[in-house]
Design a protein around this motif. Structure first.
Motif, short mmCIF file in Angstrom:
data_model
loop_
_atom_site.label_atom_id
_atom_site.label_comp_id
_atom_site.label_asym_id
_atom_site.label_seq_id
_atom_site.Cartn_x
_atom_site.Cartn_y
_atom_site.Cartn_z
N VAL A 117 0.82 -1.21 0.00
CA VAL A 117 0.00 0.00 0.00
C VAL A 117 0.86 1.27 0.00
O VAL A 117 0.40 2.32 -0.40
N ARG A 118 2.10 1.16 0.48
CA ARG A 118 3.01 2.31 0.43
C ARG A 118 3.78 2.25 -0.88
O ARG A 118 4.87 1.71 -0.98
N GLY A 119 3.18 2.81 -1.92
CA GLY A 119 3.69 2.63 -3.26
C GLY A 119 4.96 3.37 -3.58
O GLY A 119 5.57 3.12 -4.64
N GLU A 120 5.42 4.26 -2.68
CA GLU A 120 6.60 5.06 -3.06
C GLU A 120 7.84 4.19 -3.25
O GLU A 120 8.69 4.47 -4.10
N TYR A 121 7.97 3.10 -2.49
CA TYR A 121 9.16 2.27 -2.64
C TYR A 121 9.11 1.49 -3.95
O TYR A 121 10.14 1.21 -4.57
N VAL A 122 7.90 1.15 -4.40
CA VAL A 122 7.75 0.47 -5.70
C VAL A 122 8.15 1.42 -6.82
O VAL A 122 8.83 1.04 -7.78
N ASP A 123 7.75 2.68 -6.71
CA ASP A 123 8.10 3.67 -7.73
C ASP A 123 9.61 3.86 -7.83
O ASP A 123 10.14 4.10 -8.93
N LEU A 124 10.31 3.76 -6.70
CA LEU A 124 11.77 3.89 -6.74
C LEU A 124 12.39 2.78 -7.59
O LEU A 124 13.29 3.03 -8.41
N VAL A 125 11.92 1.56 -7.41
CA VAL A 125 12.45 0.43 -8.19
C VAL A 125 12.07 0.57 -9.66
O VAL A 125 12.81 0.16 -10.55
N ALA A 126 10.92 1.18 -9.91
CA ALA A 126 10.47 1.34 -11.29
C ALA A 126 11.28 2.37 -12.06
O ALA A 126 11.35 2.29 -13.30
N THR B 266 12.60 9.71 -2.00
CA THR B 266 11.21 10.12 -2.20
C THR B 266 10.57 10.33 -0.84
O THR B 266 11.03 9.78 0.17
N ARG B 267 9.52 11.10 -0.82
CA ARG B 267 8.79 11.36 0.42
C ARG B 267 7.58 10.43 0.49
O ARG B 267 6.96 10.12 -0.53
N PRO B 268 7.23 9.98 1.68
CA PRO B 268 6.06 9.11 1.81
C PRO B 268 4.76 9.84 1.50
O PRO B 268 4.65 11.05 1.73
N ARG B 269 3.79 9.07 0.99
CA ARG B 269 2.50 9.65 0.63
C ARG B 269 1.37 9.16 1.53
O ARG B 269 0.23 9.56 1.34
N HIS B 270 1.67 8.28 2.50
CA HIS B 270 0.61 7.71 3.32
C HIS B 270 0.03 8.74 4.29
O HIS B 270 0.68 9.75 4.61
N ALA B 271 -1.18 8.47 4.77
CA ALA B 271 -1.93 9.46 5.57
C ALA B 271 -1.21 9.83 6.86
O ALA B 271 -1.27 10.98 7.30
N LYS B 272 -0.54 8.87 7.50
CA LYS B 272 0.07 9.15 8.80
C LYS B 272 1.18 10.18 8.71
O LYS B 272 1.50 10.85 9.70
N ALA B 273 1.79 10.32 7.54
CA ALA B 273 2.85 11.31 7.38
C ALA B 273 2.32 12.73 7.54
O ALA B 273 3.08 13.67 7.80
N HIS B 274 1.00 12.89 7.41
CA HIS B 274 0.40 14.23 7.50
C HIS B 274 -0.60 14.34 8.66
O HIS B 274 -1.33 15.32 8.74
#
Length: 380
Positions: A185-194, A349-357
């Motif tokens: 669900v935390r897609g930012e790490y997937v985007d890094l690999v992509a 990259t910065r996290p996009r999940h709700a808890k970060a905000h």
């Protein structure tokens, strides 16, 4: 086995606990006449409540218990005292989570030998239970309502899947997480690999800790001809196999049950270890908590001998542990150096999940500063 007395007779049933909690020693029968305040007191004392009333009322009672366990004490509300350090805040947060889980686990639901729930207005959860636990045992089972709700939620996520934009356009870009396997669900790490540049001529990659198979799928879709992916968890390997089959990539990815590395060398070795060095309290937490940074240090110390000449190791890691005071950047760099590795570069990259905000989150100060990185490593 869970044991209790009912109508003057000793009764027992198989006990299920994904978190490994032992069967409660004290069990009382509970139904619609039990008040939430009394139920909360008994649960806090460690007395389990085996539900015999209406199923929907059991759900309402669980919600009432959640409100009570999450309520701040009046004294603390009048004079709030912030933890002295981020590390202290983390440990207090973990303690509160553990207490919450123990209290809420005290509301128990019976299941028949085929996983049917023998209560009024009960849903049919047989398929979800069999999916998570395997074939029905043919004898009664007891589990906490909270765990059962999590099991059913995982069943729905598995049916629906999680859309992964890095895998391309719908509908062939969904990952279906299984029960007990951490969802991407935390897609930012997937985007890094992509988006990280592949080593030139990369025809073979290793994916260490395959989980749902999402990173193996991304690498295969990017053109890596063969991926060898490892994991120690049979659930993860089954989940990855299912997802790779759905994506028609099973011929490109070989799955092995192994501790960290497969035999041989590759031009690319990818690892997304758990990000926080703490002891997991349940199997699902092993994707988040890595006691003493064991997997992280094991990956770094073994990476060099599994890199082909000119190869790269991609370490995907959040710096949340650094902001919480659980691990320093100097420690990480020291482990990299001691393993005979050097840093070629880093993509952040910065996290996009709700808890970060979420300013109300207990760890907001650390989460708001978090950065997730892909470290490009090579032999020194």
């Amino acid at each position: 086995m869970l044991h209790w007395s009912e109508q003057g007779q000793d009764r027992h049933a198989l006990w299920r606990s994904e978190g490994g909690m032992a069967p409660p020693r004290r069990v009382v029968l509970a139904d619609d006449t039990l008040s939430a305040d009394v139920a909360y007191r008994l649960a806090c004392e460690g007395t389990a409540l085996l539900w015999r009333g209406d199923f929907q009322n059991a759900r309402h009672l669980l919600q009432a218990l959640m409100r009570r366990v999450d309520r701040k004490p009046r004294k603390a509300a009048r004079s709030p005292q912030a933890p002295a350090t981020p590390t202290e805040a983390f440990h207090l947060h973990r303690q509160a989570q553990g207490r919450r889980a123990r209290v809420l686990a005290m509301l128990l639901i019976p299941l028949d030998g085929d996983y049917a729930v023998p209560l009024r207005r009960a849903p049919d959860w047989r398929e979800a239970c069999a999916e998570a636990w395997g074939p029905a045992p043919g004898e009664p089972v007891v589990a906490s309502l909270r765990e059962l709700l999590g099991l059913v939620g995982a069943h729905e996520w598995r049916k629906k899947g999680v859309e992964i934009p890095a895998l391309g356009a719908p509908p062939h870009n969904r990952i279906h997480p299984h029960y007990g396997v951490f969802s991407p669900v935390r897609g930012e790490y997937v985007d890094l690999v992509a988006r990280a540049p592949l080593p030139p001529g990369c025809g073979l990659a290793f994916d260490i800790g395959v989980g749902t198979g999402v990173l193996s799928a991304v690498l295969a879709r990017r053109g890596v001809r063969r991926v060898v992916a490892t994991d120690q968890d049979p659930r993860a390997l089954e989940c990855a196999h299912d997802n790779l089959r759905r994506l028609a990539l099973q011929g490109r990815v070989e799955l092995l049950r192994a501790d960290l590395f497969p035999p041989g060398q590759a031009l690319l070795v990818v690892c997304n270890p758990p990000w926080l060095p703490a002891r997991p309290s349940a199997p699902i937490e092993r994707a988040v908590y890595d006691e003493d940074s064991g997997m992280l240090r094991g990956f770094l110390s073994g990476l060099r001998e599994h890199l082909a000449p000119g190869g790269e190791g991609w370490l995907i890691l959040s710096d949340l542990a650094e902001h919480l005071g659980l691990r320093s950047r100097e420690e990480l760099l020291g482990w990299i150096d001691a393993a005979g590795l050097r840093v070629l570069g880093r993509i952040d990259t910065r996290p996009r999940h709700a808890k970060a905000h979420d300013a109300g989150d207990a760890l907001h100060a650390a989460r708001s500063a978090e950065v997730t990185s892909l470290w490009r490593l090579a032999a020194a």
